[in-house]
Motif scaffolding. Structure first.
Motif, PDB file in Angstrom:
ATOM      1  N   SER A 118      18.825   0.312  -5.842  1.00 19.42           N
ATOM      2  CA  SER A 118      17.551  -0.423  -5.956  1.00 19.42           C
ATOM      3  C   SER A 118      16.380   0.427  -5.490  1.00 19.42           C
ATOM      4  CB  SER A 118      17.612  -1.717  -5.129  1.00 19.42           C
ATOM      5  OG  SER A 118      18.573  -2.605  -5.642  1.00 19.42           O
ATOM      6  N   ALA A 119      16.562   1.153  -4.380  1.00 19.50           N
ATOM      7  CA  ALA A 119      15.484   1.999  -3.853  1.00 19.50           C
ATOM      8  C   ALA A 119      15.145   3.126  -4.822  1.00 19.50           C
ATOM      9  CB  ALA A 119      15.899   2.574  -2.500  1.00 19.50           C
ATOM     10  N   ILE A 120      16.170   3.725  -5.427  1.00 19.18           N
ATOM     11  CA  ILE A 120      15.942   4.801  -6.407  1.00 19.18           C
ATOM     12  C   ILE A 120      15.178   4.253  -7.606  1.00 19.18           C
ATOM     13  CG2 ILE A 120      17.090   6.348  -8.042  1.00 19.18           C
ATOM     14  CD1 ILE A 120      19.350   6.649  -5.933  1.00 19.18           C
ATOM     15  N   LEU A 121      15.575   3.069  -8.076  1.00 18.49           N
ATOM     16  CA  LEU A 121      14.884   2.448  -9.200  1.00 18.49           C
ATOM     17  C   LEU A 121      13.410   2.228  -8.867  1.00 18.49           C
ATOM     18  CD1 LEU A 121      14.754   0.886 -11.938  1.00 18.49           C
ATOM     19  CD2 LEU A 121      15.370  -1.159 -10.641  1.00 18.49           C
ATOM     20  N   MET A 122      13.143   1.702  -7.682  1.00 19.46           N
ATOM     21  CA  MET A 122      11.765   1.414  -7.296  1.00 19.46           C
ATOM     22  C   MET A 122      10.942   2.689  -7.163  1.00 19.46           C
ATOM     23  SD  MET A 122      11.696  -1.728  -7.510  1.00 19.46           S
ATOM     24  CE  MET A 122       9.936  -1.668  -7.169  1.00 19.46           C
ATOM     25  N   LEU A 123      11.558   3.771  -6.699  1.00 22.13           N
ATOM     26  CA  LEU A 123      10.843   5.055  -6.628  1.00 22.13           C
ATOM     27  C   LEU A 123      10.418   5.497  -8.022  1.00 22.13           C
ATOM     28  CD1 LEU A 123      12.940   7.008  -3.963  1.00 22.13           C
ATOM     29  CD2 LEU A 123      10.510   6.412  -3.788  1.00 22.13           C
ATOM     30  N   GLY A 124      11.267   5.241  -9.004  1.00 19.32           N
ATOM     31  CA  GLY A 124      10.903   5.562 -10.375  1.00 19.32           C
ATOM     32  C   GLY A 124       9.776   4.684 -10.874  1.00 19.32           C
ATOM     33  N   GLY A 164       0.808  -1.217   0.000  1.00 14.40           N
ATOM     34  CA  GLY A 164       0.000   0.000   0.000  1.00 14.40           C
ATOM     35  C   GLY A 164       0.840   1.266   0.000  1.00 14.40           C
ATOM     36  N   ASP A 165       0.225   2.357   0.384  1.00 19.93           N
ATOM     37  CA  ASP A 165       0.813   3.685   0.267  1.00 19.93           C
ATOM     38  C   ASP A 165       2.046   3.895   1.138  1.00 19.93           C
ATOM     39  OD1 ASP A 165       0.425   5.996  -1.238  1.00 19.93           O
ATOM     40  OD2 ASP A 165      -0.290   7.084   0.521  1.00 19.93           O
ATOM     41  N   ASP A 181       7.445   5.942   1.857  1.00 19.18           N
ATOM     42  CA  ASP A 181       8.359   6.376   2.926  1.00 19.18           C
ATOM     43  C   ASP A 181       9.502   5.386   3.107  1.00 19.18           C
ATOM     44  OD1 ASP A 181       6.895   8.652   3.438  1.00 19.18           O
ATOM     45  OD2 ASP A 181       5.618   7.668   4.925  1.00 19.18           O
ATOM     46  N   LEU A 182       9.186   4.113   2.971  1.00 21.51           N
ATOM     47  CA  LEU A 182      10.214   3.080   3.110  1.00 21.51           C
ATOM     48  C   LEU A 182      11.259   3.214   2.001  1.00 21.51           C
ATOM     49  CD1 LEU A 182      11.056   0.388   4.574  1.00 21.51           C
ATOM     50  CD2 LEU A 182       9.847  -0.779   2.729  1.00 21.51           C
ATOM     51  N   LEU A 183      10.797   3.396   0.772  1.00 22.97           N
ATOM     52  CA  LEU A 183      11.716   3.513  -0.364  1.00 22.97           C
ATOM     53  C   LEU A 183      12.574   4.767  -0.250  1.00 22.97           C
ATOM     54  CD1 LEU A 183       9.392   2.442  -3.330  1.00 22.97           C
ATOM     55  CD2 LEU A 183      11.214   1.096  -2.259  1.00 22.97           C
ATOM     56  N   ILE A 184      11.977   5.868   0.188  1.00 21.50           N
ATOM     57  CA  ILE A 184      12.742   7.115   0.341  1.00 21.50           C
ATOM     58  C   ILE A 184      13.820   6.953   1.406  1.00 21.50           C
ATOM     59  CG2 ILE A 184      12.598   9.512   1.153  1.00 21.50           C
ATOM     60  CD1 ILE A 184       9.858   9.664  -0.258  1.00 21.50           C
ATOM     61  N   SER A 185      13.485   6.264   2.483  1.00 20.18           N
ATOM     62  CA  SER A 185      14.487   6.072   3.553  1.00 20.18           C
ATOM     63  C   SER A 185      15.674   5.257   3.038  1.00 20.18           C
ATOM     64  CB  SER A 185      13.852   5.389   4.767  1.00 20.18           C
ATOM     65  OG  SER A 185      13.499   4.042   4.477  1.00 20.18           O
ATOM     66  N   TYR A 186      15.396   4.243   2.219  1.00 19.90           N
ATOM     67  CA  TYR A 186      16.491   3.433   1.685  1.00 19.90           C
ATOM     68  C   TYR A 186      17.208   4.110   0.519  1.00 19.90           C
ATOM     69  CZ  TYR A 186      15.674  -0.571   4.678  1.00 19.90           C
ATOM     70  OH  TYR A 186      15.584  -1.393   5.788  1.00 19.90           O
ATOM     71  N   PRO A 209      12.757  14.510  -2.767  1.00 26.46           N
ATOM     72  CA  PRO A 209      13.898  13.729  -2.255  1.00 26.46           C
ATOM     73  C   PRO A 209      14.835  13.246  -3.358  1.00 26.46           C
ATOM     74  CG  PRO A 209      11.820  12.527  -1.929  1.00 26.46           C
ATOM     75  CD  PRO A 209      11.471  13.920  -2.328  1.00 26.46           C
ATOM     76  N   LEU A 210      14.258  12.887  -4.502  1.00 29.34           N
ATOM     77  CA  LEU A 210      15.107  12.442  -5.610  1.00 29.34           C
ATOM     78  C   LEU A 210      15.989  13.574  -6.123  1.00 29.34           C
ATOM     79  CD1 LEU A 210      12.722  10.140  -7.691  1.00 29.34           C
ATOM     80  CD2 LEU A 210      14.791   9.440  -6.486  1.00 29.34           C
ATOM     81  N   LEU A 211      15.461  14.784  -6.170  1.00 25.76           N
ATOM     82  CA  LEU A 211      16.268  15.930  -6.599  1.00 25.76           C
ATOM     83  C   LEU A 211      17.446  16.153  -5.666  1.00 25.76           C
ATOM     84  CD1 LEU A 211      13.660  18.582  -7.799  1.00 25.76           C
ATOM     85  CD2 LEU A 211      15.531  17.613  -9.139  1.00 25.76           C
ATOM     86  N   GLU A 212      17.222  15.962  -4.390  1.00 26.06           N
ATOM     87  CA  GLU A 212      18.323  16.108  -3.418  1.00 26.06           C
ATOM     88  C   GLU A 212      19.385  15.039  -3.645  1.00 26.06           C
ATOM     89  OE1 GLU A 212      17.577  16.951   0.775  1.00 26.06           O
ATOM     90  OE2 GLU A 212      15.446  17.161   0.274  1.00 26.06           O
ATOM     91  N   ILE A 213      18.928  13.813  -3.845  1.00 26.05           N
ATOM     92  CA  ILE A 213      19.867  12.700  -4.036  1.00 26.05           C
ATOM     93  C   ILE A 213      20.644  12.864  -5.345  1.00 26.05           C
ATOM     94  CG2 ILE A 213      20.052  10.194  -4.350  1.00 26.05           C
ATOM     95  CD1 ILE A 213      17.487   9.978  -2.615  1.00 26.05           C
TER      96      ILE A 213
END
Length: 518
Positions: A148-154, A127-128, A132-137, A164-168
């Motif tokens: 892997s976490a960045i890929l999944m966020l995409g 779920g939703d 938050d979990l993906l952003i933390s990783y 958060p992606l812009l910061e990373i």
């Protein structure tokens, strides 16, 4: 075997070999009580990759000690049906398990499981809260987990990940991963990225330009057209290329203004962009531009005519070879090298007489790549050119041409007083081959210059019956020479060569040479 360590090691290596005949035996081990051998057996089943192992691997997920190798193995097999068993472990209290699930999800994706299938299962089972979990990783200090976490966020295509992606993205090592994530999201909803152009940050503006240029959606047309006038050259260049990918003919006039940009990189981007839109261009317009008072426009017109393959402009480009501006003449040579016709070679031969050595170099290299009638005769006189870089270019081109007549000419060049010229001649002789070239290269083994000797050793590896001449160099005082000898002899490992390499292995102290011997 009686020793459990021996058994575990045997299982580990069976997995590396990928021996499918032992699947039943491995399953039996996993279902037994010996965790010491069950762990490598679980890993081995994943390496073998047979779907027959799926039921026992799914069952192994319930055993805490086998959970991580089971997740890894299931993702190596990558059956989409097993996602439902793996994804719930994203909520497992163990961070190590969560990390392994993230790595597994990336493996599923890399092995061809669709993003819709993966994200659909995540949304159904987690779920939703997964965002938050993906952003933390995505902030993890572990490189693979972070990627892997960045890929999944995409793949999740959630706009809330933008900030958060812009910061990373400012972390250099992960900028490309973040860019791919943005492209995933943006392709689905290109208009969602429009708001990100409105920023005071030059870095962010450039980054979003790079992302949206990859997406190349028509919704960005107006933005990119305005950005052609941006004060930042990098952004102007990106915008020109992006407009060409969008492929709207009306952008041509705006892009043409960048042919006179103060920055060369921007001019080159404009030429590339216009070439991408070549089907709409007027060749006559750019032929006329070859006579423009502005040398930038003359130069870029020549480059563009070459890139769009304007063969009917060859005569005009030939006339432009007499231009007073060196950059224009260089551009004409580059255009001829792209056009690759007999007439192009004829004009490139003319360029070999240019007063500027850079133009002679470009012309020589282009003739070598294109070849054709008269190439050898035109290049040979330049072997006595006063500029050593010209001699290098000619020596290289003679090798590329593979004209046997060049052997004698290149052998004469071996006495040149410039080391780079000599080493290039050696490399070209190795390409041409033959007994005459072989004898000349053997003589170079006694040359005073170490680099020349090393180049000769490497070149001789392409010839037969040279082992006895190269073996002494295994014991040379210079480590790089020993390295060259090991590399050359290793291509034809006769018994005597193997014996000498084994002797050297015992005495060699340099770790790089030792690794190569092994």
């Amino acid at each position: 075997d009686d020793d459990e360590n021996v058994r575990a090691t045997a299982i580990e290596h069976i997995g590396k070999v990928g021996e499918s005949s032992v699947i039943d035996a491995l399953i039996e081990i996993i279902e037994g009580d010996d965790l010491w051998t069950a762990y490598p057996a679980t890993d081995a089943l994943g390496r073998i990759g047979d779907k027959k192992a799926i039921p026992v691997l799914v069952k192994a997920l319930n055993k805490k000690a086998l959970r991580i190798p089971a997740i890894k193995s299931l993702s190596s097999i990558a059956d989409p049906e097993t996602l439902q068993h793996i994804i719930p472990f994203l909520k497992n209290p163990s961070k190590t398990v969560q990390e392994e699930v993230l790595l597994a999800l990336e493996r599923f994706y890399r092995k061809g499981v669709t993003e819709d299938r993966i994200t659909g299962e995540i949304n159904r089972l987690i779920g939703d809260t997964v965002l938050d979990l993906l952003i933390s990783y995505a902030w993890s200090h572990k490189h693979d987990v972070k990627v892997s976490a960045i890929l999944m966020l995409g793949l999740m295509k959630d706009e809330r990940a933008y900030n958060p992606l812009l910061e990373i993205s400012q972390e250099v090592n992960f900028a490309e991963d973040v860019k791919r994530a943005f492209v995933f999201i943006g392709k689905n909803r290109p208009e969602s990225l429009l708001k990100l152009f409105d920023t005071e940050s030059l870095y962010q503006k450039r980054f979003i330009c790079e992302v949206t240029a990859k997406i190349a959606s028509p919704v960005y047309y107006s933005v990119f057209e305005n950005l052609l006038k941006d004060e930042d050259g990098h952004i102007r260049a990106l915008s020109a290329l992006a407009l060409s990918k969008i492929g709207d003919q009306q952008a041509i006039e705006s892009i043409k203004t960048l042919l006179n940009d103060p920055y060369i990189d921007v001019q080159e981007a404009a030429v590339e962009a216009l070439a991408n839109m070549g089907k709409w261009l007027s060749i006559e317009e750019f032929v006329t531009m070859l006579n423009d008072p502005n040398p930038k426009l003359r130069k870029n017109a020549a480059l563009l005519l070459g890139k769009i393959g304007a063969r009917n402009a060859i005569s005009a480009l030939g006339f432009a070879l007499k231009d007073s501006n060196i950059d224009v003449r260089k551009a004409c040579v580059e255009a001829f090298s792209l056009l690759k016709t007999e007439d192009s070679v004829r004009f490139l031969i003319v360029a070999l007489t240019d007063e500027n050595p850079d133009i002679r170099i470009s012309a020589a290299l282009s003739i070598g790549k294109i070849g054709g009638k008269g190439a050898f005769e035109a290049l040979s006189p330049l072997l006595s050119d006063s500029n050593e870089s010209v001699r290098v270019a000619v020596a290289k081109s003679l090798g590329i041409l593979k004209d046997e007549r060049a052997v004698k000419t290149l052998i004469e060049l071996l006495s040149d007083n410039n080391g780079f010229v000599v080493t290039t001649a050696i490399e070209s002789l190795s390409i041409l081959g033959g007994s005459e070239a072989r004898s000349a290269l053997l003589r170079m083994l006694s040359h005073d210059d170490k680099e020349v000797r090393r180049t000769a050793i490497k070149a001789l590896s392409l010839f037969e019956r040279v082992e006895e001449h190269l073996l002494p160099f295994l014991w040379d005082n210079d480590w790089a020479t020993r390295m060259a000898a090991v590399e050359a002899l290793g291509k034809n490992p006769l018994g005597s060569v193997r014996e000498e390499l084994l002797k050297l292995l015992d005495k060699e102290e340099d770790p790089i040479v030792k690794k190569l011997i092994k």
